[in-house]
Design a protein around this motif. Structure first.
Motif, PDB file in Angstrom:
ATOM      1  N   MET A   1      14.907 -56.521 -21.493  1.00  0.00           N
ATOM      2  CA  MET A   1      14.219 -55.297 -21.078  1.00  0.00           C
ATOM      3  C   MET A   1      12.711 -55.489 -21.123  1.00  0.00           C
ATOM      4  SD  MET A   1      16.489 -52.353 -22.966  1.00  0.00           S
ATOM      5  CE  MET A   1      15.461 -51.017 -22.406  1.00  0.00           C
ATOM      6  N   ALA A   2      12.221 -56.061 -22.220  1.00  0.00           N
ATOM      7  CA  ALA A   2      10.779 -56.212 -22.393  1.00  0.00           C
ATOM      8  C   ALA A   2      10.177 -57.126 -21.338  1.00  0.00           C
ATOM      9  CB  ALA A   2      10.480 -56.749 -23.788  1.00  0.00           C
ATOM     10  N   LYS A   3      10.911 -58.161 -20.928  1.00  0.00           N
ATOM     11  CA  LYS A   3      10.370 -59.097 -19.945  1.00  0.00           C
ATOM     12  C   LYS A   3      10.183 -58.467 -18.573  1.00  0.00           C
ATOM     13  CE  LYS A   3      11.563 -63.762 -21.480  1.00  0.00           C
ATOM     14  NZ  LYS A   3      12.189 -65.042 -21.054  1.00  0.00           N
ATOM     15  N   ALA A   4      10.920 -57.439 -18.268  1.00  0.00           N
ATOM     16  CA  ALA A   4      10.891 -56.869 -16.924  1.00  0.00           C
ATOM     17  C   ALA A   4       9.973 -55.662 -16.806  1.00  0.00           C
ATOM     18  CB  ALA A   4      12.301 -56.495 -16.483  1.00  0.00           C
ATOM     19  N   PHE A   5       9.078 -55.463 -17.768  1.00  0.00           N
ATOM     20  CA  PHE A   5       8.058 -54.433 -17.658  1.00  0.00           C
ATOM     21  C   PHE A   5       6.701 -55.120 -17.555  1.00  0.00           C
ATOM     22  CE2 PHE A   5      11.617 -52.192 -19.399  1.00  0.00           C
ATOM     23  CZ  PHE A   5      11.593 -51.001 -18.698  1.00  0.00           C
TER      24      PHE A   5
ATOM     25  N   THR B   1      10.467 -64.565 -15.540  1.00  0.00           N
ATOM     26  CA  THR B   1      11.294 -65.743 -15.788  1.00  0.00           C
ATOM     27  C   THR B   1      12.366 -65.397 -16.812  1.00  0.00           C
ATOM     28  OG1 THR B   1       9.435 -67.255 -15.369  1.00  0.00           O
ATOM     29  CG2 THR B   1      11.328 -68.135 -16.549  1.00  0.00           C
ATOM     30  N   TYR B   2      13.628 -65.545 -16.401  1.00  0.00           N
ATOM     31  CA  TYR B   2      14.761 -65.420 -17.314  1.00  0.00           C
ATOM     32  C   TYR B   2      15.446 -66.774 -17.405  1.00  0.00           C
ATOM     33  CZ  TYR B   2      14.656 -60.283 -17.073  1.00  0.00           C
ATOM     34  OH  TYR B   2      14.306 -58.963 -17.157  1.00  0.00           O
ATOM     35  N   THR B   3      15.719 -67.232 -18.614  1.00  0.00           N
ATOM     36  CA  THR B   3      16.435 -68.484 -18.826  1.00  0.00           C
ATOM     37  C   THR B   3      17.907 -68.207 -19.061  1.00  0.00           C
ATOM     38  OG1 THR B   3      16.154 -68.473 -21.222  1.00  0.00           O
ATOM     39  CG2 THR B   3      14.349 -69.402 -19.901  1.00  0.00           C
ATOM     40  N   GLY B   4      18.690 -69.286 -19.128  1.00  0.00           N
ATOM     41  CA  GLY B   4      20.098 -69.128 -19.442  1.00  0.00           C
ATOM     42  C   GLY B   4      20.322 -68.496 -20.798  1.00  0.00           C
ATOM     43  N   ASP B   5      19.409 -68.750 -21.751  1.00  0.00           N
ATOM     44  CA  ASP B   5      19.523 -68.116 -23.064  1.00  0.00           C
ATOM     45  C   ASP B   5      19.331 -66.608 -22.962  1.00  0.00           C
ATOM     46  OD1 ASP B   5      19.986 -70.508 -24.333  1.00  0.00           O
ATOM     47  OD2 ASP B   5      17.884 -70.836 -24.860  1.00  0.00           O
ATOM     48  N   ASP B   6      18.436 -66.177 -22.067  1.00  0.00           N
ATOM     49  CA  ASP B   6      18.206 -64.742 -21.882  1.00  0.00           C
ATOM     50  C   ASP B   6      19.444 -64.055 -21.324  1.00  0.00           C
ATOM     51  OD1 ASP B   6      15.523 -64.774 -22.720  1.00  0.00           O
ATOM     52  OD2 ASP B   6      14.833 -65.360 -20.731  1.00  0.00           O
ATOM     53  N   LEU B   7      20.077 -64.672 -20.330  1.00  0.00           N
ATOM     54  CA  LEU B   7      21.106 -63.993 -19.549  1.00  0.00           C
ATOM     55  C   LEU B   7      22.511 -64.513 -19.789  1.00  0.00           C
ATOM     56  CD1 LEU B   7      19.233 -63.642 -16.135  1.00  0.00           C
ATOM     57  CD2 LEU B   7      19.293 -62.065 -18.058  1.00  0.00           C
ATOM     58  N   GLY B   8      22.705 -65.406 -20.747  1.00  0.00           N
ATOM     59  CA  GLY B   8      24.044 -65.906 -21.015  1.00  0.00           C
ATOM     60  C   GLY B   8      24.915 -64.874 -21.714  1.00  0.00           C
ATOM     61  N   VAL B   9      26.176 -64.772 -21.307  1.00  0.00           N
ATOM     62  CA  VAL B   9      27.129 -63.878 -21.964  1.00  0.00           C
ATOM     63  C   VAL B   9      28.449 -64.604 -22.142  1.00  0.00           C
ATOM     64  CG1 VAL B   9      26.107 -61.753 -21.067  1.00  0.00           C
ATOM     65  CG2 VAL B   9      27.919 -62.880 -19.770  1.00  0.00           C
ATOM     66  N   GLY B  10      29.202 -64.195 -23.158  1.00  0.00           N
ATOM     67  CA  GLY B  10      30.541 -64.709 -23.361  1.00  0.00           C
ATOM     68  C   GLY B  10      30.614 -65.819 -24.386  1.00  0.00           C
ATOM     69  N   ALA B  11      31.838 -66.072 -24.854  1.00  0.00           N
ATOM     70  CA  ALA B  11      32.103 -67.163 -25.783  1.00  0.00           C
ATOM     71  C   ALA B  11      31.852 -68.498 -25.085  1.00  0.00           C
ATOM     72  CB  ALA B  11      33.548 -67.079 -26.276  1.00  0.00           C
ATOM     73  N   PRO B  12      31.646 -69.598 -25.857  1.00  0.00           N
ATOM     74  CA  PRO B  12      31.308 -70.884 -25.241  1.00  0.00           C
ATOM     75  C   PRO B  12      32.267 -71.328 -24.142  1.00  0.00           C
ATOM     76  CG  PRO B  12      30.948 -70.999 -27.603  1.00  0.00           C
ATOM     77  CD  PRO B  12      31.577 -69.669 -27.336  1.00  0.00           C
ATOM     78  N   ASP B  13      33.579 -71.118 -24.317  1.00  0.00           N
ATOM     79  CA  ASP B  13      34.534 -71.587 -23.313  1.00  0.00           C
ATOM     80  C   ASP B  13      34.635 -70.658 -22.111  1.00  0.00           C
ATOM     81  OD1 ASP B  13      35.698 -69.532 -24.772  1.00  0.00           O
ATOM     82  OD2 ASP B  13      37.726 -70.357 -24.604  1.00  0.00           O
ATOM     83  N   GLN B  14      33.929 -69.524 -22.156  1.00  0.00           N
ATOM     84  CA  GLN B  14      33.940 -68.574 -21.041  1.00  0.00           C
ATOM     85  C   GLN B  14      32.523 -68.185 -20.624  1.00  0.00           C
ATOM     86  OE1 GLN B  14      36.161 -65.210 -22.476  1.00  0.00           O
ATOM     87  NE2 GLN B  14      38.021 -66.394 -22.822  1.00  0.00           N
ATOM     88  N   ARG B  15      31.535 -68.914 -21.088  1.00  0.00           N
ATOM     89  CA  ARG B  15      30.153 -68.479 -20.942  1.00  0.00           C
ATOM     90  C   ARG B  15      29.694 -68.505 -19.487  1.00  0.00           C
ATOM     91  NH1 ARG B  15      26.501 -67.017 -24.390  1.00  0.00           N
ATOM     92  NH2 ARG B  15      24.272 -67.338 -24.079  1.00  0.00           N
ATOM     93  N   VAL B  16      28.949 -67.470 -19.127  1.00  0.00           N
ATOM     94  CA  VAL B  16      28.312 -67.371 -17.817  1.00  0.00           C
ATOM     95  C   VAL B  16      26.811 -67.270 -18.039  1.00  0.00           C
ATOM     96  CG1 VAL B  16      28.083 -66.011 -15.701  1.00  0.00           C
ATOM     97  CG2 VAL B  16      30.303 -66.163 -16.841  1.00  0.00           C
TER      98      VAL B  16
END
Length: 273
Positions: A159-163, A177-192
């Motif tokens: 949220m803070a990055k997009a203001f 700039t969003y990295t994979g760490d910013d936008l990653g979701v899910g457990a390791p075997d299902q991570r997006v």
């Protein structure tokens, strides 16, 4: 097959956290503007004016196939309200849930009345220090955030990055700039994960307000081998620094599962002050 589209929607929803919402409003949005987007000559400053309880609207339509099998269609609508205060080098945002609806053919509509009650009790207050990047989060009724694999700190950081209040920007400058760490979701075997950058492509006016326009995108990857891309356009309100309107398009090859997915999403904030 349903799991990956749902997780991807959640990841992209996280990317759009400052935009997320859907609600009935009395007048149509003035965006995208009818006036052309023109290049910025020199630089422009973005203000940091406060906002109180502005309705936020998200509408996402997703179509996906299952290789040679039948496909699917999903529509998601979510509404909330946002308040923004600015004081010195800190930014505080209050976001409370209002409504959510999800529909897939052949399945009962979601959420249930019980889930709607939880959504309406959800409220997040995030405060970010612009100098240090430190984020403080206070939340209540956030039971729905846990299952998506997203921490409150991650949510607030996105949220803070997009203001963009208080910034001065130039044509062609990368300001998001969003990295994979910013936008990653899910457990390791299902991570997006989704990595996104956005550059200033011009300025525009609509409905008596001035905007800085950002265009960008990036790659999508998933633990199961799925891969794709996201592209977006966003209009940043020059008075408040809020992303008042954005449009996102996603395409994804489902990898080992076979099939594909396409999503179109529009996010709006209705600013009156």
């Amino acid at each position: 097959m349903r799991r990956l589209p749902t997780r991807l929607l959640l990841s992209l929803g996280l990317a759009a956290a400052p935009f997320l919402a859907w609600a009935e409003v009395p007048t149509p949005s003035p965006l995208p503007p009818a006036d052309p987007v023109v290049p910025i000559s020199g630089s422009v400053s973005i203000g940091d004016a406060p906002v109180s309880d502005a309705p936020r609207l998200l509408r996402a339509v997703t179509d996906f196939s299952q290789g040679g099998g039948p496909g699917g269609h999903m529509e998601v609508r979510f509404s909330s309200f946002v308040s923004k205060t600015s004081k010195g080098d800190t930014l505080s945002l209050r976001m409370r849930g209002d409504d959510l609806s999800m529909q897939m053919p052949g399945l009962p509509p979601l959420p249930t009345e019980e889930m709607q009650a939880i959504i309406r009790q959800t409220e997040v207050l995030a405060t970010a220090d612009k100098r240090t990047g430190k984020v403080t989060v206070q939340a209540k009724g956030t039971a729905l955030l846990g299952p998506v694999g997203t921490s409150l700190e991650q949510f607030a950081r996105v949220m803070a990055k997009a203001f963009f209040g208080g910034r001065t920007v130039r044509q062609g400058e990368t300001i998001l700039t969003y990295t994979g760490d910013d936008l990653g979701v899910g457990a390791p075997d299902q991570r997006v994960t989704v990595s996104v950058t956005g550059k200033v492509t011009g300025r525009a006016s609509a409905g008596g307000r001035d905007y800085v326009v950002i265009n960008g995108g990036g790659p999508i990857s998933a633990a199961n081998g799925a891969a794709g891309s996201v592209e977006f356009t966003a209009f940043i309100d020059r008075a408040t620094g809020l992303p008042a309107w954005s449009e996102t398009n996603v395409s994804l090859d489902m990898g080992r599962q076979g099939g594909s997915m396409k999503m179109h999403q529009v996010d709006e904030i209705y600013l009156t002050n």
